[in-house]
Design an enzyme around this catalytic site. Structure first.
Site, PDB file in Angstrom:
ATOM      1  N   ALA A  45       0.811  -1.221   0.000  1.00 47.83           N
ATOM      2  CA  ALA A  45       0.000   0.000   0.000  1.00 47.83           C
ATOM      3  C   ALA A  45       0.842   1.267   0.000  1.00 47.83           C
ATOM      4  CB  ALA A  45      -0.939  -0.001   1.207  1.00 47.83           C
ATOM      5  N   THR A  47       2.720   2.499  -2.403  1.00 44.10           N
ATOM      6  CA  THR A  47       2.850   3.201  -3.685  1.00 44.10           C
ATOM      7  C   THR A  47       1.865   2.617  -4.695  1.00 44.10           C
ATOM      8  OG1 THR A  47       4.436   3.893  -5.403  1.00 44.10           O
ATOM      9  CG2 THR A  47       4.685   1.657  -4.550  1.00 44.10           C
ATOM     10  N   GLY A  48       1.809   3.249  -5.868  1.00 41.69           N
ATOM     11  CA  GLY A  48       1.040   2.698  -6.987  1.00 41.69           C
ATOM     12  C   GLY A  48      -0.427   2.460  -6.699  1.00 41.69           C
ATOM     13  N   ILE A  49      -0.939   1.372  -7.266  1.00 39.57           N
ATOM     14  CA  ILE A  49      -2.352   1.039  -7.168  1.00 39.57           C
ATOM     15  C   ILE A  49      -2.756   0.780  -5.711  1.00 39.57           C
ATOM     16  CG2 ILE A  49      -4.090  -0.672  -7.854  1.00 39.57           C
ATOM     17  CD1 ILE A  49      -2.268  -1.141 -10.391  1.00 39.57           C
ATOM     18  N   GLY A  50      -1.878   0.131  -4.955  1.00 34.93           N
ATOM     19  CA  GLY A  50      -2.180  -0.175  -3.558  1.00 34.93           C
ATOM     20  C   GLY A  50      -2.429   1.085  -2.748  1.00 34.93           C
ATOM     21  N   TYR A 200       6.616 -13.548 -14.461  1.00 34.33           N
ATOM     22  CA  TYR A 200       5.575 -12.620 -13.991  1.00 34.33           C
ATOM     23  C   TYR A 200       4.203 -13.140 -14.411  1.00 34.33           C
ATOM     24  CZ  TYR A 200       2.825  -8.315 -13.546  1.00 34.33           C
ATOM     25  OH  TYR A 200       1.856  -7.394 -13.220  1.00 34.33           O
TER      26      TYR A 200
END
Ligand SMILES: NC(=O)c1ccc[n+]([C@@H]2O[C@H](COP(=O)([O-])OP(=O)(O)OC[C@H]3O[C@@H](n4cnc5c(N)ncnc54)[C@H](OP(=O)(O)O)[C@@H]3O)[C@@H](O)[C@H]2O)c1
Ligand SMILES: *[C@@H]1O[C@H](CO)[C@@H](O)[C@H](O)[C@H]1NC(C)=O
Ligand SMILES: *[C@@H]1O[C@H](CO)[C@@H](O)[C@H](O)[C@H]1NC(C)=O
Ligand SMILES: *[C@@H]1O[C@H](CO)[C@@H](O)[C@H](O)[C@H]1NC(C)=O
Length: 322
Positions: A45, A47-50, A200
């Protein structure tokens, strides 16, 4: 001349407003559901989408546990989210998904200090990279962190999710899962590849297969599990790709940097399908599904193979010593 200009403009506008948003999985979730009194965990959580998903859920009144591997980055993100939402119930917690010890410690701490768990968002992830790295427990790190780490975490928190039902599990996956058409079970631990996105993709199809089998095991418990493709989102996701070696992989990363810059969704938009999965009332009884563009979508045929899902689940139980 004028005619050409009009045609070019129409195509340009069409591409910009319709094709690109469609191709990059863009959507906007308009639901106004509140989450007062509910507790949420978001992994990765900081950075980014989190981070934007955690902020959205905090805005709705939830108590949000931001679980990250770096407390320094976590505390900074929590301070941002608190300032942005005026919600004081946002907390930072230590969770390294590349360490089974850390995952067990986090789950224990959570059970000791929290009363309920309404939404678990398995968001953290490591992206494409053609250089091999291992987790603390010796797993290849994309399979280890993206799938096995979340697999263990979810299983350790299942009793709490059941006690708090109706509750939801949301696993972040990716459209890239279409490129994996065989998990190569005989070599799950020594599969080899030179393609930078291969491991990935394998971890991301594992995320879908996990919710497929988990949803069956959770039937009748009031706990649902769904997988989310967030779209093409300009975050820090290319960090891992920058560690790739070789001319081809380096060029691919440069190319992707331009693509993300030109057409990537921002992180707020990239969190829309995650929020939809976490709160939308229409999904109350929906489980084992693949969600994209703020609706239920269809994943690849291999991601829907129930026998493969069961085999992966059983193998994962053994690998994480459950
Ligand atoms: N961006 C896209 O276009 C896209 C597309 C499809 C799917 N996704 C999926 O969306 C999810 C979020 O990605 P993102 O784009 O927001 O990526 P990001 O900006 O790179 O963020 C990834 C997050 O995961 C955390 N993380 C990595 N390894 C961890 C570990 N061992 N333990 C705990 N946390 C760990 C990172 O922490 P640190 O900051 O400490 O490294 C970071 O908070 C991922 O599951 C990704 O596969 C993204
Ligand atoms: C992919 O994962 C396997 C283990 O499943 C590992 O042996 C291999 O080195 C990894 N490849 C890359 C490019 O990281
Ligand atoms: C690793 O891969 C080789 C070649 O594909 C295979 O023969 C061997 O059994 C595998 N070893 C393990 C431990 O899975
Ligand atoms: C979900 O199932 C319950 C029990 O069968 C039912 O009462 C409820 O209306 C369903 N919700 C939705 C959104 O379909």
């Amino acid at each position: 001349m004028l005619k050409t200009a009009i045609i070019v403009s129409v195509i340009g506008i069409g591409l910009y407003y319709f094709f690109i948003p469609f191709a990059t999985g863009s959507c906007e979730y308009y639901g106004k559901e509140r989450l007062d009194g509910k507790t949420v965990i978001v992994t990765g959580a900081n950075t980014g989408i989190g981070k934007t998903a955690a902020a959205d859920l905090a805005q709705r009144g939830a108590r949000v546990i931001c679980a990250c591997r770096s407390m320094e980055r976590c505390n900074a993100a929590v301070a941002d989210i608190k300032r942005e939402t005026n919600n004081v119930q946002v907390v930072a917690a230590k969770l390294d998904l590349g360490s089974m010890k850390s995952i067990r410690e986090f789950a224990q701490m959570f059970k000791n200090t929290e009363k309920r768990l309404d939404i678990l968002i398995n968001n953290a992830g490591i992206g494409c990279r053609n250089v091999d790295k291992k987790t603390e427990d010796g797993f290849e790190d994309r399979m280890g962190v993206n799938h096995l780490g979340h697999f263990l975490l979810t299983n350790l928190l299942l009793d709490m999710l059941k006690q708090s039902q109706p509750s939801r599990i949301v696993c972040l996956t990716s459209l890239i899962h279409w490129t994996t058409t065989d998990l190569d079970f005989d070599n799950l631990a020594n599969h080899t590849s030179t393609s930078s996105c291969d491991n990935y993709s394998r971890s991301k199809i594992a995320n879908i297969l996990f919710v497929l089998e988990l949803s069956k095991r959770l039937k009748g418990t009031g706990v649902t599990a769904n997988a989310v493709h967030p779209g093409l989102v300009q975050t820090e996701t290319l960090r891992s790709a920058r560690e790739s070696e070789g001319f081809l992989a380096t060029s691919y990363t440069k190319f992707m940097e331009v693509v993300f810059l030109l057409v990537g969704n921002d992180a707020r938009r990239g969190a829309q399908t995650t929020v939809y999965a976490a709160v939308d009332p229409s999904l109350e009884n929906v489980s084992g599904q693949f969600l994209a563009r703020c609706k239920i979508d269809t994943p690849s045929p291999y991601a829907r193979d129930e026998a493969v899902a069961k085999k992966l689940y059983d193998m994962s139980l053994k690998l994480v010593n459950l």
